[in-house]
Motif scaffolding. Structure first.
Motif, PDB file in Angstrom:
ATOM      1  N   GLU A 134       0.981  -1.194  -0.042  1.00  0.00           N
ATOM      2  CA  GLU A 134      -0.013  -0.089   0.026  1.00  0.00           C
ATOM      3  C   GLU A 134       1.002   1.315  -0.041  1.00  0.00           C
ATOM      4  OE1 GLU A 134      -3.091   2.429   2.858  1.00  0.00           O
ATOM      5  OE2 GLU A 134      -2.834   0.271   3.128  1.00  0.00           O
ATOM      6  N   LEU A 135       1.884   1.178   0.825  1.00  0.00           N
ATOM      7  CA  LEU A 135       2.868   2.323   0.934  1.00  0.00           C
ATOM      8  C   LEU A 135       3.471   2.750  -0.254  1.00  0.00           C
ATOM      9  CD1 LEU A 135       4.401   1.968   4.580  1.00  0.00           C
ATOM     10  CD2 LEU A 135       2.852   3.785   3.752  1.00  0.00           C
ATOM     11  N   GLU A 136       4.142   1.518  -1.131  1.00  0.00           N
ATOM     12  CA  GLU A 136       4.667   1.714  -2.442  1.00  0.00           C
ATOM     13  C   GLU A 136       3.651   2.427  -3.444  1.00  0.00           C
ATOM     14  OE1 GLU A 136       8.198  -1.558  -1.880  1.00  0.00           O
ATOM     15  OE2 GLU A 136       6.460  -2.016  -2.717  1.00  0.00           O
ATOM     16  N   ARG A 137       2.524   1.771  -3.203  1.00  0.00           N
ATOM     17  CA  ARG A 137       1.560   2.136  -4.378  1.00  0.00           C
ATOM     18  C   ARG A 137       1.175   3.639  -4.167  1.00  0.00           C
ATOM     19  NH1 ARG A 137      -3.655   3.123  -3.683  1.00  0.00           N
ATOM     20  NH2 ARG A 137      -3.729   1.979  -1.508  1.00  0.00           N
ATOM     21  N   VAL A 138       1.003   4.041  -3.008  1.00  0.00           N
ATOM     22  CA  VAL A 138       0.573   5.549  -2.574  1.00  0.00           C
ATOM     23  C   VAL A 138       1.751   6.398  -2.727  1.00  0.00           C
ATOM     24  CG1 VAL A 138       0.190   7.092  -0.733  1.00  0.00           C
ATOM     25  CG2 VAL A 138      -0.993   4.853  -0.780  1.00  0.00           C
ATOM     26  N   SER A 139       2.838   6.019  -2.645  1.00  0.00           N
ATOM     27  CA  SER A 139       4.521   6.778  -2.905  1.00  0.00           C
ATOM     28  C   SER A 139       4.505   6.800  -4.397  1.00  0.00           C
ATOM     29  CB  SER A 139       5.284   6.192  -1.986  1.00  0.00           C
ATOM     30  OG  SER A 139       5.003   6.259  -0.545  1.00  0.00           O
ATOM     31  N   GLY A 140       4.073   5.799  -4.987  1.00  0.00           N
ATOM     32  CA  GLY A 140       4.732   5.733  -6.626  1.00  0.00           C
ATOM     33  C   GLY A 140       5.886   5.206  -6.691  1.00  0.00           C
ATOM     34  N   VAL A 141       6.284   4.282  -5.645  1.00  0.00           N
ATOM     35  CA  VAL A 141       7.635   3.813  -5.643  1.00  0.00           C
ATOM     36  C   VAL A 141       7.516   2.407  -6.351  1.00  0.00           C
ATOM     37  CG1 VAL A 141       9.367   2.788  -4.121  1.00  0.00           C
ATOM     38  CG2 VAL A 141       8.217   4.683  -3.424  1.00  0.00           C
ATOM     39  N   VAL A 163       1.391  17.973   5.359  1.00  0.00           N
ATOM     40  CA  VAL A 163       1.986  17.412   3.950  1.00  0.00           C
ATOM     41  C   VAL A 163       3.496  16.709   4.370  1.00  0.00           C
ATOM     42  CG1 VAL A 163       2.886  17.728   1.568  1.00  0.00           C
ATOM     43  CG2 VAL A 163       0.626  18.551   2.408  1.00  0.00           C
ATOM     44  N   GLN A 164       4.329  17.711   5.017  1.00  0.00           N
ATOM     45  CA  GLN A 164       5.746  17.181   5.310  1.00  0.00           C
ATOM     46  C   GLN A 164       5.598  15.952   6.460  1.00  0.00           C
ATOM     47  OE1 GLN A 164       8.576  18.417   3.801  1.00  0.00           O
ATOM     48  NE2 GLN A 164       9.391  16.610   4.663  1.00  0.00           N
ATOM     49  N   ASP A 165       4.797  16.251   7.239  1.00  0.00           N
ATOM     50  CA  ASP A 165       4.847  15.233   8.180  1.00  0.00           C
ATOM     51  C   ASP A 165       4.333  13.744   7.602  1.00  0.00           C
ATOM     52  OD1 ASP A 165       5.624  16.735  10.505  1.00  0.00           O
ATOM     53  OD2 ASP A 165       3.339  17.076  11.261  1.00  0.00           O
ATOM     54  N   GLN A 166       3.210  13.875   6.782  1.00  0.00           N
ATOM     55  CA  GLN A 166       2.827  12.720   6.036  1.00  0.00           C
ATOM     56  C   GLN A 166       3.879  12.163   5.085  1.00  0.00           C
ATOM     57  OE1 GLN A 166      -0.954  11.580   3.618  1.00  0.00           O
ATOM     58  NE2 GLN A 166       0.491  12.881   2.368  1.00  0.00           N
ATOM     59  N   GLU A 167       4.821  12.612   4.507  1.00  0.00           N
ATOM     60  CA  GLU A 167       5.865  12.153   3.630  1.00  0.00           C
ATOM     61  C   GLU A 167       6.944  11.487   4.579  1.00  0.00           C
ATOM     62  OE1 GLU A 167       6.032  11.847   0.134  1.00  0.00           O
ATOM     63  OE2 GLU A 167       3.937  12.583   0.483  1.00  0.00           O
ATOM     64  N   ASN A 168       7.195  12.156   5.668  1.00  0.00           N
ATOM     65  CA  ASN A 168       8.340  11.492   6.535  1.00  0.00           C
ATOM     66  C   ASN A 168       7.728  10.276   7.330  1.00  0.00           C
ATOM     67  OD1 ASN A 168       9.855  13.937   6.196  1.00  0.00           O
ATOM     68  ND2 ASN A 168       9.216  15.076   7.857  1.00  0.00           N
ATOM     69  N   LEU A 169       6.602  10.415   7.715  1.00  0.00           N
ATOM     70  CA  LEU A 169       5.999   9.215   8.362  1.00  0.00           C
ATOM     71  C   LEU A 169       5.894   8.041   7.283  1.00  0.00           C
ATOM     72  CD1 LEU A 169       3.038  10.896  10.557  1.00  0.00           C
ATOM     73  CD2 LEU A 169       5.253   9.680  11.543  1.00  0.00           C
ATOM     74  N   ARG A 170       5.418   8.401   6.150  1.00  0.00           N
ATOM     75  CA  ARG A 170       5.154   7.342   4.990  1.00  0.00           C
ATOM     76  C   ARG A 170       6.715   6.702   4.724  1.00  0.00           C
ATOM     77  NH1 ARG A 170       3.305   9.815  -0.013  1.00  0.00           N
ATOM     78  NH2 ARG A 170       1.183   9.735   1.165  1.00  0.00           N
ATOM     79  N   GLY A 171       7.579   7.673   4.732  1.00  0.00           N
ATOM     80  CA  GLY A 171       8.953   7.042   4.374  1.00  0.00           C
ATOM     81  C   GLY A 171       9.449   6.260   5.457  1.00  0.00           C
ATOM     82  N   SER A 172       9.459   6.856   6.965  1.00  0.00           N
ATOM     83  CA  SER A 172       9.628   5.972   8.013  1.00  0.00           C
ATOM     84  C   SER A 172       8.928   4.842   8.175  1.00  0.00           C
ATOM     85  CB  SER A 172       9.423   7.122   9.075  1.00  0.00           C
ATOM     86  OG  SER A 172      10.069   6.341  10.497  1.00  0.00           O
ATOM     87  N   LEU A 207       7.437   2.911   5.738  1.00  0.00           N
ATOM     88  CA  LEU A 207       7.882   1.956   4.641  1.00  0.00           C
ATOM     89  C   LEU A 207       9.417   1.283   4.974  1.00  0.00           C
ATOM     90  CD1 LEU A 207       7.471   0.748   2.090  1.00  0.00           C
ATOM     91  CD2 LEU A 207       8.332   2.843   0.824  1.00  0.00           C
ATOM     92  N   GLN A 208      10.280   2.178   5.352  1.00  0.00           N
ATOM     93  CA  GLN A 208      11.529   1.538   5.909  1.00  0.00           C
ATOM     94  C   GLN A 208      11.338   0.586   6.791  1.00  0.00           C
ATOM     95  OE1 GLN A 208      14.718   1.861   4.016  1.00  0.00           O
ATOM     96  NE2 GLN A 208      13.299   2.934   2.678  1.00  0.00           N
ATOM     97  N   TRP A 209      10.548   1.139   7.962  1.00  0.00           N
ATOM     98  CA  TRP A 209      10.432   0.056   9.161  1.00  0.00           C
ATOM     99  C   TRP A 209       9.972  -1.187   8.714  1.00  0.00           C
ATOM    100  CZ3 TRP A 209       6.334  -2.393  11.189  1.00  0.00           C
ATOM    101  CH2 TRP A 209       6.568  -2.911  12.670  1.00  0.00           C
ATOM    102  N   CYS A 210       8.988  -1.001   7.821  1.00  0.00           N
ATOM    103  CA  CYS A 210       8.277  -2.321   7.316  1.00  0.00           C
ATOM    104  C   CYS A 210       9.296  -3.235   6.485  1.00  0.00           C
ATOM    105  CB  CYS A 210       7.043  -1.983   6.434  1.00  0.00           C
ATOM    106  SG  CYS A 210       5.534  -1.538   7.370  1.00  0.00           S
ATOM    107  N   TYR A 211      10.112  -2.965   5.725  1.00  0.00           N
ATOM    108  CA  TYR A 211      10.896  -3.470   5.160  1.00  0.00           C
ATOM    109  C   TYR A 211      11.795  -4.249   5.942  1.00  0.00           C
ATOM    110  CZ  TYR A 211      10.370  -0.863   0.775  1.00  0.00           C
ATOM    111  OH  TYR A 211       9.792  -0.346  -0.626  1.00  0.00           O
ATOM    112  N   THR A 212      12.311  -3.573   7.058  1.00  0.00           N
ATOM    113  CA  THR A 212      13.314  -4.114   8.222  1.00  0.00           C
ATOM    114  C   THR A 212      12.373  -5.429   8.935  1.00  0.00           C
ATOM    115  OG1 THR A 212      14.540  -2.154   8.406  1.00  0.00           O
ATOM    116  CG2 THR A 212      14.939  -3.708  10.326  1.00  0.00           C
ATOM    117  N   SER A 213      11.388  -4.742   9.234  1.00  0.00           N
ATOM    118  CA  SER A 213      10.433  -5.836  10.031  1.00  0.00           C
ATOM    119  C   SER A 213      10.035  -7.022   9.507  1.00  0.00           C
ATOM    120  CB  SER A 213       9.195  -5.034  10.541  1.00  0.00           C
ATOM    121  OG  SER A 213       9.803  -4.044  11.548  1.00  0.00           O
TER     122      SER A 213
END
Length: 299
Positions: free
Chosen positions: A79-86, A268-277, A279-285
């Motif tokens: 979901e995060l990758e889809r929303v982020s366009g990653v 907007v900035q908080d959303q981008e920061n939280l989304r990136g954080s 996503l990285q946490w999910c990769y690791t976890s």
């Protein structure tokens, strides 16, 4: 297409190495290019038969739990990758693709000492994954809270004129506020604009003639100003409502507009920061959950 693996447990009556060799021979005779990997399991403290039978139910529950958490994290990543366009990336464990890690799995003696009782190891694994799940809930809730705040602001900015925030549509020169005069904002249905223009001057006394100006129009409504004496504003609101016109409460403030702008930019900035954080946490976890699930499987 995702790879599928079968985990097969066989009794080693004599030599585990000879059994492995025979298994390889049989597989090669009856299949086409089927890779075979040896899943290295350490010598664990098995305990009594009663303890093993008791543990078997716990193992099944823990395995289903760990699998469920891994699916939650994977879906969150998608979901995060889809929303982020990653572009979707291959999930890894310790930087190694899951398939490769699975075929080269090695028990982590430091985290799970083989001298510990099996139940203690299983409880430790279950507790670790439970903490990851709790962390996931907290992080997702924090991210969704910011998203909800942004969505609420966007709805106010993009909804109909009956409900949307008007601050971006009104300029300082559109508003007159003095000791005696006040400018009101009227929301007029599109089909009633002629009626508004022909009647607003007579809805009450002391309306400034030809003071109404259209500021904006959407699919349903038009936004008009009207200037009148402050002391008849309440009478005008009542008469306007009776004819189907809505008078919106509005107070122009450059400070308030700047504050809203800064709040939006921060969200907007908080959303981008939280989304990136997140996503990285999910990769690791995800890698951590796959790792502990293999240890659980080995148990």
């Amino acid at each position: 297409m995702a790879s599928r693996y079968w985990v097969v447990s066989l009794p080693a009556q004599n030599s585990a190495s000879s059994l492995w060799n025979r298994l390889q021979e049989q597989i090669s005779k009856h299949s086409f290019d089927t890779p075979l990997y040896r899943f290295n399991i350490p010598n664990l403290r098995v305990g009594t038969l009663d303890s093993l039978l008791s543990l078997s139910d716990d193992l099944l529950k823990s395995n289903n739990f760990v699998e469920g958490v891994s699916h939650k994290i994977r879906r969150q990543i998608e979901e995060l990758e889809r929303v982020s366009g990653v572009e979707s990336s291959a999930l890894t464990v310790d930087g190694v693709p899951v398939d490769s890690y699975l075929t080269r799995f090695v028990w982590d003696e430091a985290k799970y000492p083989t001298m510990s009782p099996l139940k203690e190891i299983v409880d430790s694994i279950h507790g670790q994954v439970a903490k990851i799940e709790d962390d996931l809930k907290v992080r997702v809730a924090e991210y969704n809270n910011v998203r909800s705040q942004l969505n609420a602001i966007n709805r106010k900015q993009s909804g109909s004129l009956a409900v949307r925030d008007l601050s971006g549509l009104v300029k300082p020169e559109d508003i007159i506020i003095s000791e005696h005069l006040v400018t009101l904002l009227a929301i007029v249905p599109k089909y009633s604009q002629k009626d508004w223009l022909s009647s607003y001057e007579t809805l009450t006394n002391y309306v400034v003639p030809r003071s109404s100006k259209k500021l904006f129009e959407d699919n349903e409504y038009a936004l008009y100003t009207v200037t009148l004496f402050n002391r008849v504003a309440d009478n005008f609101r009542t008469s306007a409502r009776e004819k189907g016109f809505q008078i919106r409460d509005f107070e122009y403030s450059s400070e308030a507009q700047e504050s809203r702008k800064q709040e939006l930019e921060k969200l907007v900035q908080d959303q981008e920061n939280l989304r990136g954080s997140l996503l990285q946490w999910c990769y690791t976890s995800y890698g951590e959950v796959i790792f502990v699930s293999l240890n659980l499987l080995s148990s």
